[in-house]
Enzyme design. Sequence first.
Site, PDB file in Angstrom:
ATOM      1  N   GLY A  22      58.253 -82.319 -12.026  1.00 40.92           N
ATOM      2  CA  GLY A  22      58.576 -83.090 -13.225  1.00 40.92           C
ATOM      3  C   GLY A  22      59.398 -82.360 -14.265  1.00 40.92           C
TER       4      GLY A  22
ATOM      5  N   ASN B  97      62.590 -82.533 -14.632  1.00 41.13           N
ATOM      6  CA  ASN B  97      63.573 -83.486 -15.162  1.00 41.13           C
ATOM      7  C   ASN B  97      62.908 -84.512 -16.080  1.00 41.13           C
ATOM      8  OD1 ASN B  97      66.168 -82.663 -13.894  1.00 41.13           O
ATOM      9  ND2 ASN B  97      65.005 -82.977 -12.019  1.00 41.13           N
TER      10      ASN B  97
ATOM     11  N   LEU C  13      63.722 -96.834  -3.119  1.00 41.90           N
ATOM     12  CA  LEU C  13      63.287 -98.162  -3.542  1.00 41.90           C
ATOM     13  C   LEU C  13      63.977 -99.242  -2.723  1.00 41.90           C
ATOM     14  CD1 LEU C  13      63.328 -97.735  -7.437  1.00 41.90           C
ATOM     15  CD2 LEU C  13      61.328 -97.691  -5.921  1.00 41.90           C
TER      16      LEU C  13
ATOM     17  N   ASN D 289      69.430 -92.787 -10.202  1.00 41.43           N
ATOM     18  CA  ASN D 289      68.796 -91.782  -9.359  1.00 41.43           C
ATOM     19  C   ASN D 289      69.524 -90.453  -9.543  1.00 41.43           C
ATOM     20  OD1 ASN D 289      67.109 -90.778  -7.115  1.00 41.43           O
ATOM     21  ND2 ASN D 289      69.035 -90.709  -5.990  1.00 41.43           N
TER      22      ASN D 289
ATOM     23  N   HIS E  30      70.443 -86.936  -7.746  1.00 36.44           N
ATOM     24  CA  HIS E  30      70.548 -86.328  -6.412  1.00 36.44           C
ATOM     25  C   HIS E  30      71.076 -84.909  -6.550  1.00 36.44           C
ATOM     26  CE1 HIS E  30      70.897 -86.288  -2.054  1.00 36.44           C
ATOM     27  NE2 HIS E  30      72.071 -85.704  -2.196  1.00 36.44           N
TER      28      HIS E  30
ATOM     29  N   ASP F  87      71.150 -98.555  -5.607  1.00 30.71           N
ATOM     30  CA  ASP F  87      71.264 -99.894  -5.035  1.00 30.71           C
ATOM     31  C   ASP F  87      70.422 -99.947  -3.762  1.00 30.71           C
ATOM     32  OD1 ASP F  87      72.783 -98.465  -3.214  1.00 30.71           O
ATOM     33  OD2 ASP F  87      74.703 -99.243  -3.925  1.00 30.71           O
TER      34      ASP F  87
ATOM     35  N   GLY G 101      71.148 -99.100  -0.825  1.00 27.56           N
ATOM     36  CA  GLY G 101      71.412 -98.009   0.100  1.00 27.56           C
ATOM     37  C   GLY G 101      70.636 -96.755  -0.280  1.00 27.56           C
TER      38      GLY G 101
END
Length: 208
Positions: free
Chosen positions: A13, A15, A107, A121, A123, A160, A162
Amino acid sequence: MKKDIAVLVSGGGTNLQALIDWEKENDDCPYHVAIVISNTKNAYALERAKQADIPAFIRSPYSVLGAEIAKTADRDTKRIAVSDAILELCREYKICAIVEAGFLTVLGGKIIDEYSGRIINLHPALLPKFGGVGMWGHAVHEAVIAAGEKESGCTVHIADSGCDTGKILVQKKVPVLEGDTPDTLYERIAPVEHDAIVEGTCMLVRGL
């Protein structure tokens, strides 16, 4: 007026902490961390939420489906069950936007449609390189080093349907140095992740 966000976590955590600290220290912060949701029960991020008096929840396959079903369920079944449970919480708390800050469940389902354009998100690489299924944590840094890349970093993007796809909002770059290991590369990327997640969250929320 600040907009309420949900922060999704899986691990330490750091971030999440960056988002909490920035909100606390900046009067013009456009977001309020309203809830924290973890897909793992032992995530230290839950303790960070507790210390900041933020409601925190566990929504793992086991907590959502029950132990017996979760043991035999396939990945997509678990993914959708967790996603639907998170959606319920977001509806309950009238969440405006969702921030995946080191969240290791992709998700799917209704939450992607209902929160279209309102989920970001983080990455740990420079997308579109080194993204997709299996590309998380040290696996990403191992792949970057193995490929002989001269730079890496992190990306904040719209989530999204993907995996690690969607419009890129923020990228931060760091050099890959000779002799780097996944650990040393991670240590160089982590601080810029904190900047990127705050920048991306502010950008998202201010645009709503």
